[in-house]
Each structure stands twice: as C-alpha cells, then as structure tokens.
Design an enzyme around this catalytic site. Structure first.
Site, PDB file in Angstrom:
ATOM      1  N   SER A 250     -25.277  10.229  -9.946  1.00  0.00           N
ATOM      2  CA  SER A 250     -25.240  10.794  -8.602  1.00  0.00           C
ATOM      3  C   SER A 250     -24.828  12.264  -8.663  1.00  0.00           C
ATOM      4  O   SER A 250     -24.452  12.772  -9.720  1.00  0.00           O
ATOM      5  CB  SER A 250     -24.250  10.000  -7.749  1.00  0.00           C
ATOM      6  N   TYR A 251     -24.855  12.919  -7.526  1.00  0.00           N
ATOM      7  CA  TYR A 251     -24.516  14.337  -7.450  1.00  0.00           C
ATOM      8  C   TYR A 251     -23.105  14.556  -7.991  1.00  0.00           C
ATOM      9  O   TYR A 251     -22.156  13.932  -7.526  1.00  0.00           O
ATOM     10  CB  TYR A 251     -24.616  14.809  -6.001  1.00  0.00           C
ATOM     11  N   PRO A 252     -22.938  15.434  -8.996  1.00  0.00           N
ATOM     12  CA  PRO A 252     -21.645  15.541  -9.674  1.00  0.00           C
ATOM     13  C   PRO A 252     -20.632  16.479  -9.028  1.00  0.00           C
ATOM     14  O   PRO A 252     -19.516  16.591  -9.509  1.00  0.00           O
ATOM     15  CB  PRO A 252     -22.027  16.048 -11.062  1.00  0.00           C
ATOM     16  N   ARG A 253     -20.990  17.151  -7.958  1.00  0.00           N
ATOM     17  CA  ARG A 253     -20.031  18.054  -7.316  1.00  0.00           C
ATOM     18  C   ARG A 253     -19.564  17.432  -6.003  1.00  0.00           C
ATOM     19  O   ARG A 253     -20.162  17.652  -4.953  1.00  0.00           O
ATOM     20  CB  ARG A 253     -20.661  19.426  -7.087  1.00  0.00           C
TER      21      ARG A 253
END
Length: 162
Positions: A75-78
């Site tokens: 998933s989006y890491p930020r």
C-alpha cells in the site's frame, strides 16, 4: 541472570573445574512472558524498523517502498495512520499471503487454527491512507533482493499484527 554467552561459558568452565565429581542443578525457573502485537505500520515506524533491522537508511527504505507501491506489492508507504478503517478487509489481506513459500504456512495457520485477530488500532489516523501493508503475495525472485528485504519487513510486520 546472564545474557552474555562468553561470560556464561567462562562461569560454566570454572564450575566444572571446581567440582570434578559432577554438578547438580538445584533449580530452574521459567516465567511466561507475553508481548503485545505490534501496531500497524506507518511511515515513521517503517523507517525505524528499516534502520534497526535491515541496516538500511530510512530515505533508501522509502525509495524502495515507493517502488514496491508503484509495482502494486504494498500500500501507499507515506502515511501516519496506524489503525485500519472498517472498509479494509484485513482478513483477506492476510489470506493473500497463504501462497508464499516463506510465511504461507504461518498465514494459513492464522485461519486454520483460529489465531487470527483484528489488528490493534493505534492513536494516529490521517484519514487519507491506511497503514502500510502488503497488497499481494510476492516471492524474492519476482522483485529483487533489496525490494524483497523491505517487502518482507512490511509483510512480516503485517502478519504479526494479525
């Protein structure tokens, strides 16, 4: 209590030399210990884990994680979120890891032996992105060594949450 192997061996040898006829263990005690399951993974914790466990700079880890995100593996890491919302099927995400040759047996055991539990919810929720988690199953030869190290860290952490 001694945790240094070399110190324990030195003491053991002193005891053996001092008592050539033999030794007798007088008592062994064990205390059960429990640990909380980890909170779901956010950006800050991913950077800390990468630095301590992988010996990888957090900036490098984020670069690799963003590449894994763009390739559809995580998933989006930020994100600062450390709780899964009600719309995310965390059970299905864990079941998606069952084909893995590395942790597939563990993932299957979560469901076959009734050990699966919903991940704990942390205090942070940015309401934009869920915590970092694997999106699909991958093998080392598919994604390369450096990407594998980050993917493995994310996936093992996710399974530990469950």
């Amino acid at each position: 209590r001694l945790f240094d192997r070399l110190a324990v061996l030195a003491l053991f040898e002193l005891c053996v030399e001092a008592a050539p006829q033999g030794l007798q263990v007088a008592r062994v005690t064990e205390e059960p210990k429990t640990r909380w399951r980890p909170l779901p993974l956010n950006t800050v914790e991913l950077g800390k884990l990468a630095a301590s466990r992988l010996r990888m700079a957090p900036a490098r880890c984020m670069h690799v994680a963003e590449n894994l995100y763009q390739r559809g593996y995580i998933s989006y890491p930020r994100t600062e979120t450390d709780r899964f919302g009600p719309t995310i099927d965390v059970r299905a995400l864990a079941q998606a890891q069952a084909p893995s040759s590395v942790w597939g047996a563990y993932a299957q055991g979560l469901f076959n032996h009734g050990r699966f539990t919903e991940p704990r919810g942390g205090p942070h929720n940015d309401n934009a992105h869920p915590p970092i988690h694997p999106v699909r199953c991958a093998e080392r030869h598919e994604i390369g060594d450096e990407a594998w190290r980050v993917y493995e860290l994310v996936t093992r952490h996710y399974l530990a949450c469950c």
